[in-house]
Design a protein around this motif. Structure first.
Motif, short mmCIF file in Angstrom:
data_model
loop_
_atom_site.label_atom_id
_atom_site.label_comp_id
_atom_site.label_asym_id
_atom_site.label_seq_id
_atom_site.Cartn_x
_atom_site.Cartn_y
_atom_site.Cartn_z
N GLY A 148 0.83 -1.20 0.00
CA GLY A 148 0.00 0.00 0.00
C GLY A 148 0.87 1.25 0.00
O GLY A 148 2.09 1.18 0.04
N GLU A 149 0.21 2.41 -0.05
CA GLU A 149 0.95 3.66 -0.17
C GLU A 149 0.52 4.67 0.88
O GLU A 149 -0.59 4.61 1.38
CB GLU A 149 0.71 4.28 -1.55
N ARG A 150 1.44 5.60 1.20
CA ARG A 150 1.14 6.73 2.09
C ARG A 150 1.51 8.00 1.35
O ARG A 150 2.58 8.10 0.76
CB ARG A 150 1.94 6.62 3.38
N ASP A 151 0.62 8.98 1.39
CA ASP A 151 0.86 10.29 0.80
C ASP A 151 0.80 11.31 1.92
O ASP A 151 -0.24 11.46 2.55
CB ASP A 151 -0.23 10.66 -0.22
N HIS A 152 1.89 12.02 2.16
CA HIS A 152 1.89 13.04 3.21
C HIS A 152 3.05 14.00 3.01
O HIS A 152 3.98 13.72 2.27
CB HIS A 152 1.95 12.42 4.60
N GLN A 153 2.96 15.15 3.67
CA GLN A 153 4.02 16.15 3.64
C GLN A 153 4.68 16.19 5.01
O GLN A 153 4.00 16.23 6.03
CB GLN A 153 3.46 17.54 3.36
N VAL A 154 6.00 16.17 5.02
CA VAL A 154 6.75 16.29 6.26
C VAL A 154 7.40 17.67 6.29
O VAL A 154 8.08 18.07 5.36
CB VAL A 154 7.82 15.19 6.37
N TYR A 155 7.14 18.42 7.37
CA TYR A 155 7.73 19.75 7.53
C TYR A 155 9.23 19.63 7.78
O TYR A 155 9.69 18.69 8.41
CB TYR A 155 7.13 20.47 8.74
N GLN A 156 9.97 20.63 7.33
CA GLN A 156 11.39 20.71 7.62
C GLN A 156 11.59 21.67 8.78
O GLN A 156 10.89 22.66 8.90
CB GLN A 156 12.14 21.21 6.41
N LEU A 157 12.57 21.36 9.61
CA LEU A 157 12.84 22.19 10.78
C LEU A 157 14.31 22.59 10.82
O LEU A 157 15.16 21.90 10.29
CB LEU A 157 12.52 21.40 12.05
N GLY A 158 14.59 23.68 11.49
CA GLY A 158 15.96 24.08 11.78
C GLY A 158 16.61 24.91 10.71
O GLY A 158 16.05 25.17 9.65
#
Length: 146
Positions: free
Chosen positions: A87-97
């Protein structure tokens, strides 16, 4: 229809058609109630739940795909557990620092070229139960280092 959970659930419901099932989780009960009304008006019937989306929906797993409409910093492990194999996951991960993103992008591009410009289907992303993440090429044993 307002943007947000109702719009996304309606669009995905349209894509999967009458033979598919869409489950939508909304943390805010008032927003979920509003979304339910909009979906009824539009003739869409996804399963709407109120809860913490980070917990996923274990009662209805496994899923073919998890599509996330909010930004996250880490992928919650229940999302990994609740997606069927393949299966698949679609998401956005924020960048920090403090990061030099342009330099990182240029470096990543030249590494990709040095690997022979592999297609996206050769890359994978593993999320471990302890919250660790690794990106790999061709197999989970071939982890790419930053």
């Amino acid at each position: 229809m307002n943007k947000g959970p109702a719009e996304t659930a309606a669009l995905i419901s349209h894509v999967v058609g009458e033979h598919g099932q869409v489950t939508s989780v909304e943390v805010d009960a008032v927003v979920a109630e509003h979304a339910a009304g909009n979906l009824r008006e539009a003739g869409c019937r996804p399963r709407l739940l109120v809860g913490d989306g980070a917990e996923g929906c274990p009662d209805f797993a496994p899923f073919d795909r998890v599509h996330v409409t909010c930004g996250i910093r880490r992928v919650p492990y229940p999302w990994v557990e609740q997606v069927r194999p393949g299966g698949e996951r679609d998401h956005q991960v924020y960048q920090l620092g403090d990061r030099s993103l342009w330099d990182e992008l240029v470096d990543a591009y030249f590494r990709w070229v040095s690997w022979g410009e592999p297609g996206h289907e050769r890359f994978g992303w593993t999320v471990s139960q302890d919250g660790g993440h690794s990106i790999w090429l061709d197999s989970p044993e071939r982890v790419l280092t930053p």
